[in-house]
Design a protein around this motif. Structure first.
Motif, PDB file in Angstrom:
ATOM      1  N   THR A  67     -52.967   3.611  15.818  1.00 16.97           N
ATOM      2  CA  THR A  67     -52.411   2.920  16.972  1.00 16.97           C
ATOM      3  C   THR A  67     -51.735   3.942  17.864  1.00 16.97           C
ATOM      4  O   THR A  67     -51.208   4.954  17.390  1.00 16.97           O
ATOM      5  CB  THR A  67     -51.377   1.845  16.563  1.00 16.97           C
ATOM      6  OG1 THR A  67     -50.211   2.481  16.059  1.00 16.97           O
ATOM      7  CG2 THR A  67     -51.946   0.880  15.528  1.00 16.97           C
ATOM      8  N   PRO A  68     -51.733   3.709  19.160  1.00 14.73           N
ATOM      9  CA  PRO A  68     -51.068   4.669  20.054  1.00 14.73           C
ATOM     10  C   PRO A  68     -49.599   4.876  19.703  1.00 14.73           C
ATOM     11  O   PRO A  68     -49.090   5.991  19.799  1.00 14.73           O
ATOM     12  CB  PRO A  68     -51.212   4.022  21.430  1.00 14.73           C
ATOM     13  CG  PRO A  68     -52.436   3.171  21.322  1.00 14.73           C
ATOM     14  CD  PRO A  68     -52.433   2.656  19.906  1.00 14.73           C
ATOM     15  N   TRP A  69     -48.909   3.833  19.257  1.00 21.36           N
ATOM     16  CA  TRP A  69     -47.497   3.987  18.932  1.00 21.36           C
ATOM     17  C   TRP A  69     -47.302   4.893  17.725  1.00 21.36           C
ATOM     18  O   TRP A  69     -46.390   5.719  17.700  1.00 21.36           O
ATOM     19  CB  TRP A  69     -46.839   2.627  18.711  1.00 21.36           C
ATOM     20  CG  TRP A  69     -46.760   1.864  19.994  1.00 21.36           C
ATOM     21  CD1 TRP A  69     -47.446   0.721  20.302  1.00 21.36           C
ATOM     22  CD2 TRP A  69     -46.009   2.203  21.155  1.00 21.36           C
ATOM     23  NE1 TRP A  69     -47.145   0.333  21.593  1.00 21.36           N
ATOM     24  CE2 TRP A  69     -46.265   1.229  22.136  1.00 21.36           C
ATOM     25  CE3 TRP A  69     -45.135   3.244  21.469  1.00 21.36           C
ATOM     26  CZ2 TRP A  69     -45.688   1.255  23.402  1.00 21.36           C
ATOM     27  CZ3 TRP A  69     -44.567   3.272  22.734  1.00 21.36           C
ATOM     28  CH2 TRP A  69     -44.830   2.288  23.678  1.00 21.36           C
ATOM     29  N   ARG A  70     -48.147   4.756  16.728  1.00 16.27           N
ATOM     30  CA  ARG A  70     -48.026   5.630  15.556  1.00 16.27           C
ATOM     31  C   ARG A  70     -48.268   7.074  15.952  1.00 16.27           C
ATOM     32  O   ARG A  70     -47.566   7.983  15.503  1.00 16.27           O
ATOM     33  CB  ARG A  70     -49.006   5.204  14.466  1.00 16.27           C
ATOM     34  CG  ARG A  70     -48.652   3.877  13.836  1.00 16.27           C
ATOM     35  CD  ARG A  70     -49.671   3.503  12.789  1.00 16.27           C
ATOM     36  NE  ARG A  70     -49.610   2.087  12.463  1.00 16.27           N
ATOM     37  CZ  ARG A  70     -50.493   1.456  11.723  1.00 16.27           C
ATOM     38  NH1 ARG A  70     -51.518   2.117  11.203  1.00 16.27           N
ATOM     39  NH2 ARG A  70     -50.374   0.181  11.484  1.00 16.27           N
ATOM     40  N   LEU A  71     -49.275   7.292  16.789  1.00 21.23           N
ATOM     41  CA  LEU A  71     -49.566   8.652  17.237  1.00 21.23           C
ATOM     42  C   LEU A  71     -48.416   9.214  18.065  1.00 21.23           C
ATOM     43  O   LEU A  71     -48.076  10.394  17.945  1.00 21.23           O
ATOM     44  CB  LEU A  71     -50.869   8.678  18.033  1.00 21.23           C
ATOM     45  CG  LEU A  71     -52.121   8.337  17.232  1.00 21.23           C
ATOM     46  CD1 LEU A  71     -53.328   8.219  18.149  1.00 21.23           C
ATOM     47  CD2 LEU A  71     -52.369   9.351  16.142  1.00 21.23           C
ATOM     48  N   ALA A  83     -36.186   6.697  22.364  1.00 19.94           N
ATOM     49  CA  ALA A  83     -36.132   7.342  23.680  1.00 19.94           C
ATOM     50  C   ALA A  83     -37.344   8.246  23.906  1.00 19.94           C
ATOM     51  O   ALA A  83     -37.920   8.277  25.001  1.00 19.94           O
ATOM     52  CB  ALA A  83     -34.843   8.142  23.822  1.00 19.94           C
ATOM     53  N   ALA A  84     -37.764   8.965  22.870  1.00 23.17           N
ATOM     54  CA  ALA A  84     -38.887   9.904  22.998  1.00 23.17           C
ATOM     55  C   ALA A  84     -40.218   9.196  23.212  1.00 23.17           C
ATOM     56  O   ALA A  84     -41.103   9.723  23.890  1.00 23.17           O
ATOM     57  CB  ALA A  84     -38.961  10.794  21.759  1.00 23.17           C
ATOM     58  N   THR A  85     -40.365   8.009  22.624  1.00 26.64           N
ATOM     59  CA  THR A  85     -41.646   7.299  22.711  1.00 26.64           C
ATOM     60  C   THR A  85     -41.644   6.180  23.729  1.00 26.64           C
ATOM     61  O   THR A  85     -42.695   5.662  24.080  1.00 26.64           O
ATOM     62  CB  THR A  85     -42.016   6.691  21.349  1.00 26.64           C
ATOM     63  OG1 THR A  85     -41.016   5.738  20.979  1.00 26.64           O
ATOM     64  CG2 THR A  85     -42.161   7.763  20.285  1.00 26.64           C
ATOM     65  N   ASP A  86     -40.475   5.779  24.190  1.00 29.08           N
ATOM     66  CA  ASP A  86     -40.316   4.658  25.112  1.00 29.08           C
ATOM     67  C   ASP A  86     -40.827   3.347  24.497  1.00 29.08           C
ATOM     68  O   ASP A  86     -41.287   2.454  25.194  1.00 29.08           O
ATOM     69  CB  ASP A  86     -41.022   4.945  26.442  1.00 29.08           C
ATOM     70  CG  ASP A  86     -40.475   4.100  27.578  1.00 29.08           C
ATOM     71  OD1 ASP A  86     -39.287   3.714  27.509  1.00 29.08           O
ATOM     72  OD2 ASP A  86     -41.225   3.808  28.522  1.00 29.08           O
ATOM     73  N   ALA A  87     -40.750   3.260  23.176  1.00 31.33           N
ATOM     74  CA  ALA A  87     -41.205   2.059  22.465  1.00 31.33           C
ATOM     75  C   ALA A  87     -40.059   1.061  22.353  1.00 31.33           C
ATOM     76  O   ALA A  87     -38.891   1.441  22.322  1.00 31.33           O
ATOM     77  CB  ALA A  87     -41.691   2.429  21.064  1.00 31.33           C
ATOM     78  N   ARG A  88     -40.407  -0.193  22.261  1.00 37.21           N
ATOM     79  CA  ARG A  88     -39.412  -1.224  21.961  1.00 37.21           C
ATOM     80  C   ARG A  88     -39.028  -1.096  20.489  1.00 37.21           C
ATOM     81  O   ARG A  88     -39.794  -0.577  19.678  1.00 37.21           O
ATOM     82  CB  ARG A  88     -39.981  -2.599  22.245  1.00 37.21           C
ATOM     83  CG  ARG A  88     -40.247  -2.796  23.717  1.00 37.21           C
ATOM     84  CD  ARG A  88     -40.760  -4.169  23.995  1.00 37.21           C
ATOM     85  NE  ARG A  88     -40.958  -4.297  25.433  1.00 37.21           N
ATOM     86  CZ  ARG A  88     -41.300  -5.397  26.027  1.00 37.21           C
ATOM     87  NH1 ARG A  88     -41.520  -6.492  25.323  1.00 37.21           N
ATOM     88  NH2 ARG A  88     -41.452  -5.432  27.321  1.00 37.21           N
ATOM     89  N   SER A 122     -40.214   0.173  14.990  1.00 36.91           N
ATOM     90  CA  SER A 122     -39.952  -0.152  13.591  1.00 36.91           C
ATOM     91  C   SER A 122     -41.253  -0.401  12.836  1.00 36.91           C
ATOM     92  O   SER A 122     -41.448   0.107  11.715  1.00 36.91           O
ATOM     93  CB  SER A 122     -39.045  -1.376  13.511  1.00 36.91           C
ATOM     94  OG  SER A 122     -38.767  -1.695  12.182  1.00 36.91           O
ATOM     95  N   ASP A 123     -42.160  -1.157  13.439  1.00 39.13           N
ATOM     96  CA  ASP A 123     -43.458  -1.424  12.803  1.00 39.13           C
ATOM     97  C   ASP A 123     -44.259  -0.136  12.611  1.00 39.13           C
ATOM     98  O   ASP A 123     -44.873   0.084  11.564  1.00 39.13           O
ATOM     99  CB  ASP A 123     -44.282  -2.424  13.630  1.00 39.13           C
ATOM    100  CG  ASP A 123     -43.706  -3.829  13.598  1.00 39.13           C
ATOM    101  OD1 ASP A 123     -42.829  -4.113  12.750  1.00 39.13           O
ATOM    102  OD2 ASP A 123     -44.140  -4.644  14.441  1.00 39.13           O
ATOM    103  N   ALA A 124     -44.256   0.712  13.638  1.00 37.90           N
ATOM    104  CA  ALA A 124     -44.993   1.982  13.546  1.00 37.90           C
ATOM    105  C   ALA A 124     -44.404   2.864  12.452  1.00 37.90           C
ATOM    106  O   ALA A 124     -45.142   3.445  11.640  1.00 37.90           O
ATOM    107  CB  ALA A 124     -44.971   2.708  14.892  1.00 37.90           C
ATOM    108  N   LEU A 125     -43.088   2.962  12.406  1.00 35.73           N
ATOM    109  CA  LEU A 125     -42.437   3.778  11.378  1.00 35.73           C
ATOM    110  C   LEU A 125     -42.702   3.236   9.979  1.00 35.73           C
ATOM    111  O   LEU A 125     -42.975   4.003   9.054  1.00 35.73           O
ATOM    112  CB  LEU A 125     -40.933   3.862  11.635  1.00 35.73           C
ATOM    113  CG  LEU A 125     -40.524   4.778  12.780  1.00 35.73           C
ATOM    114  CD1 LEU A 125     -39.076   4.524  13.179  1.00 35.73           C
ATOM    115  CD2 LEU A 125     -40.756   6.234  12.425  1.00 35.73           C
ATOM    116  N   ASP A 126     -42.630   1.915   9.829  1.00 32.78           N
ATOM    117  CA  ASP A 126     -42.909   1.315   8.517  1.00 32.78           C
ATOM    118  C   ASP A 126     -44.306   1.689   8.036  1.00 32.78           C
ATOM    119  O   ASP A 126     -44.502   2.060   6.872  1.00 32.78           O
ATOM    120  CB  ASP A 126     -42.773  -0.204   8.570  1.00 32.78           C
ATOM    121  CG  ASP A 126     -41.332  -0.670   8.668  1.00 32.78           C
ATOM    122  OD1 ASP A 126     -40.412   0.150   8.459  1.00 32.78           O
ATOM    123  OD2 ASP A 126     -41.130  -1.866   8.981  1.00 32.78           O
ATOM    124  N   ALA A 127     -45.299   1.600   8.925  1.00 37.23           N
ATOM    125  CA  ALA A 127     -46.679   1.927   8.548  1.00 37.23           C
ATOM    126  C   ALA A 127     -46.818   3.411   8.219  1.00 37.23           C
ATOM    127  O   ALA A 127     -47.498   3.778   7.253  1.00 37.23           O
ATOM    128  CB  ALA A 127     -47.634   1.535   9.673  1.00 37.23           C
TER     129      ALA A 127
END
Length: 119
Positions: free
Chosen positions: A31-35, A53-58, A63-68
């Motif tokens: 996923t783009p967020w994981r990358l 802040a670095a990824t501009d993710a919600r 949290s979902d990306a980090l968990d995976a």
């Protein structure tokens, strides 16, 4: 009709056996967020809000990306329980090796950027 679908699925699986590990790898990091998280951690260990802040993710997305990524042993989660509690994330050796692969993929993508899909 169900038999046709099952036959087709079996045929696809037979023809794609050599791609299975690639498909599984893409599923783990694809996923783009994981990358984005993996690239953000290239500079070293970061806290959740730094990654946000670095990824501009919600928050939920991050949290979902980090968990995976933690589940797939690409990112390590470390908690310091001294007040206030602090959680740090860093790439594992597996994650650092993934950066090398992503760099090669980036080179490939840039080399072929702008090429028509018909060529």
């Amino acid at each position: 009709m169900a038999a046709d679908t099952a036959d087709r699925r079996a045929s696809v699986e037979r023809h794609n056996e050599s791609a299975c590990s690639v498909v599984q790898a893409i599923d783990r990091i694809g996923t783009p967020w994981r990358l984005n998280v993996v690239h953000a951690l290239d500079g070293g260990e970061q806290r959740f809000n730094e990654l946000k802040a670095a990824t501009d993710a919600r928050s939920k997305t991050l949290s979902d990306a980090l968990d995976a990524l933690v589940e797939n042993d690409i990112v390590d989660r470390r908690m310091e329980e001294a007040a206030p509690v602090a959680v740090y994330y860093a790439l594992t050796p597996k994650g650092r090796e993934l950066l090398d692969v992503l760099d090669e993929l980036d080179e490939w993508a840039r080399r072929w950027e702008g090429e028509s899909s018909a060529t």
